[in-house]
Design a protein around this motif. Sequence first.
Motif, PDB file in Angstrom:
ATOM      1  N   GLY A  25       0.822  -1.204   0.000  1.00 30.73           N
ATOM      2  CA  GLY A  25       0.000   0.000   0.000  1.00 30.73           C
ATOM      3  C   GLY A  25       0.855   1.253   0.000  1.00 30.73           C
ATOM      4  N   ARG A  26       0.376   2.277   0.679  1.00 30.04           N
ATOM      5  CA  ARG A  26       1.057   3.568   0.669  1.00 30.04           C
ATOM      6  C   ARG A  26       2.409   3.491   1.393  1.00 30.04           C
ATOM      7  NH1 ARG A  26      -2.765   6.062   2.154  1.00 30.04           N
ATOM      8  NH2 ARG A  26      -3.441   7.177   0.283  1.00 30.04           N
ATOM      9  N   LEU A  27       3.458   4.002   0.724  1.00 27.37           N
ATOM     10  CA  LEU A  27       4.802   4.045   1.294  1.00 27.37           C
ATOM     11  C   LEU A  27       5.427   5.399   1.014  1.00 27.37           C
ATOM     12  CD1 LEU A  27       6.216   0.562   0.146  1.00 27.37           C
ATOM     13  CD2 LEU A  27       5.549   1.187   2.464  1.00 27.37           C
ATOM     14  N   THR A  28       6.220   5.887   1.949  1.00 27.15           N
ATOM     15  CA  THR A  28       6.952   7.122   1.716  1.00 27.15           C
ATOM     16  C   THR A  28       8.181   6.839   0.858  1.00 27.15           C
ATOM     17  OG1 THR A  28       8.372   6.894   3.661  1.00 27.15           O
ATOM     18  CG2 THR A  28       6.221   7.954   3.987  1.00 27.15           C
ATOM     19  N   ALA A  29       8.748   7.906   0.304  1.00 27.07           N
ATOM     20  CA  ALA A  29       9.959   7.753  -0.503  1.00 27.07           C
ATOM     21  C   ALA A  29      11.089   7.185   0.341  1.00 27.07           C
ATOM     22  CB  ALA A  29      10.360   9.098  -1.106  1.00 27.07           C
ATOM     23  N   GLN A  30      11.157   7.604   1.617  1.00 25.29           N
ATOM     24  CA  GLN A  30      12.213   7.104   2.483  1.00 25.29           C
ATOM     25  C   GLN A  30      12.050   5.611   2.752  1.00 25.29           C
ATOM     26  OE1 GLN A  30      14.987   9.019   3.725  1.00 25.29           O
ATOM     27  NE2 GLN A  30      15.586   6.876   3.899  1.00 25.29           N
ATOM     28  N   GLN A  31      10.803   5.150   2.940  1.00 27.49           N
ATOM     29  CA  GLN A  31      10.567   3.722   3.181  1.00 27.49           C
ATOM     30  C   GLN A  31      10.970   2.888   1.969  1.00 27.49           C
ATOM     31  OE1 GLN A  31       6.387   4.172   4.231  1.00 27.49           O
ATOM     32  NE2 GLN A  31       6.800   3.536   6.355  1.00 27.49           N
ATOM     33  N   ILE A  32      10.639   3.375   0.773  1.00 26.48           N
ATOM     34  CA  ILE A  32      11.027   2.646  -0.439  1.00 26.48           C
ATOM     35  C   ILE A  32      12.541   2.643  -0.582  1.00 26.48           C
ATOM     36  CG2 ILE A  32      10.854   2.615  -2.960  1.00 26.48           C
ATOM     37  CD1 ILE A  32       8.105   3.915  -2.684  1.00 26.48           C
ATOM     38  N   ALA A  33      13.159   3.779  -0.308  1.00 28.76           N
ATOM     39  CA  ALA A  33      14.619   3.867  -0.406  1.00 28.76           C
ATOM     40  C   ALA A  33      15.291   2.908   0.557  1.00 28.76           C
ATOM     41  CB  ALA A  33      15.063   5.304  -0.124  1.00 28.76           C
ATOM     42  N   ASP A  34      14.760   2.793   1.779  1.00 30.74           N
ATOM     43  CA  ASP A  34      15.347   1.874   2.761  1.00 30.74           C
ATOM     44  C   ASP A  34      15.204   0.427   2.307  1.00 30.74           C
ATOM     45  OD1 ASP A  34      16.001   4.025   4.325  1.00 30.74           O
ATOM     46  OD2 ASP A  34      14.269   3.843   5.653  1.00 30.74           O
ATOM     47  N   GLU A  35      14.052   0.091   1.738  1.00 31.35           N
ATOM     48  CA  GLU A  35      13.819  -1.295   1.291  1.00 31.35           C
ATOM     49  C   GLU A  35      14.754  -1.675   0.150  1.00 31.35           C
ATOM     50  OE1 GLU A  35      11.996  -3.891   2.059  1.00 31.35           O
ATOM     51  OE2 GLU A  35      11.025  -3.017   3.824  1.00 31.35           O
ATOM     52  N   LEU A  36      14.948  -0.761  -0.801  1.00 22.75           N
ATOM     53  CA  LEU A  36      15.726  -1.079  -1.999  1.00 22.75           C
ATOM     54  C   LEU A  36      17.185  -0.643  -1.885  1.00 22.75           C
ATOM     55  CD1 LEU A  36      13.122  -0.101  -4.758  1.00 22.75           C
ATOM     56  CD2 LEU A  36      13.472  -2.305  -3.625  1.00 22.75           C
ATOM     57  N   GLU A  37      17.531  -0.021  -0.748  1.00 23.75           N
ATOM     58  CA  GLU A  37      18.905   0.416  -0.506  1.00 23.75           C
ATOM     59  C   GLU A  37      19.390   1.365  -1.600  1.00 23.75           C
ATOM     60  OE1 GLU A  37      21.300  -3.048   0.081  1.00 23.75           O
ATOM     61  OE2 GLU A  37      20.332  -3.582   1.988  1.00 23.75           O
ATOM     62  N   VAL A  38      18.566   2.372  -1.890  1.00 25.06           N
ATOM     63  CA  VAL A  38      18.919   3.420  -2.847  1.00 25.06           C
ATOM     64  C   VAL A  38      18.648   4.764  -2.181  1.00 25.06           C
ATOM     65  CG1 VAL A  38      18.437   1.995  -4.873  1.00 25.06           C
ATOM     66  CG2 VAL A  38      16.611   3.382  -3.879  1.00 25.06           C
TER      67      VAL A  38
END
Length: 323
Positions: A17-30
């Motif tokens: 569902g909804r994710l912040t840019a920081q959460q996505i960055a942490d998951e993908l290590e970018v």
Amino acid sequence: MRAGRLLSTLLLLQTRGRLTAQQIADELEVSVRTVYRDIEALSASGVPVYADRGPAGGFALLDGYKTSLTGLTTDEAAALFLAGSGATAGDFGLGPTLDAARLKLLASLPAEQRTIAGRIQERVHVDAPGWFRDPEAPPHLDAVAVAVFEQRKIQIWYRKWDGASVERTIAPYGLVLKGTAWYVVAAGNTRTNAYRISRIDAIAPLDEPFERPADFELRRYWLEFSERLESTLYSGGSAVVRLAPRAVRLWFLLGPVAGRALRETSTPDGDGWVRVTVPIESIEHARADFGRFGADLEVLEPPELRDVMRETAAELARLYLAP
């Protein structure tokens, strides 16, 4: 590389569902900037992704949108099967690949099953190695694994348990992870054996293929090998000991064989001590194993082991009573 990251971003939004840019960055290590560029690329390609501003904002997909681009790559499928066998995908450099495969698998599930799977992932964690044991990181594991899957012989220089070094040419049939230690089951000149990979000092791949026997079953071989090893290790006879309550509580330190002997023993006596008959490897091994319990363990039989324990106690007394 970017195509895989775009798909991972899409699957993250679909499954969570909804994710912040920081959460996505942490998951993908970018970086967060990379996430913004990827979101723009997804939107430009027709993916209905939108952004909500504010403290509770983030990126999300329009309700009802679901991608069918969830096919597993060869490496991702291999990583899933490694995880299912109890192996450590990270040992083969497949940790991130396993994460991507899990994400694809979640995305392919119906919403209800995805919720259940996510709940299990959040609330159940398996930490297989025992306490106070560092996992081995054998330097030649990758080379051995390549030989296993390509069915090619290898030449190894192997350090035996007594420190002697031997050279072997083997046909590796399979890999086994026992606790934190990796083994390769392989056929040599005369018989099939298991070699601890951390004891391989050097390895030379050979351009010599081999045929894996059609009737060979890795699981069955390992069970039989384990039984033979246990019977060989504990070929030094048995010892009869008395255990104080504290020694009973710490008896697990000696492993499963000693544990079975304790479970099969009689009830404690009036002082709470328990009499146990336990198999031993040798007098010297028993001296070291039983010595860790101090005065909470008394050796009754055999007489030679009791004499050794008495001598050890006398040496300790002389050491600690000395000025």
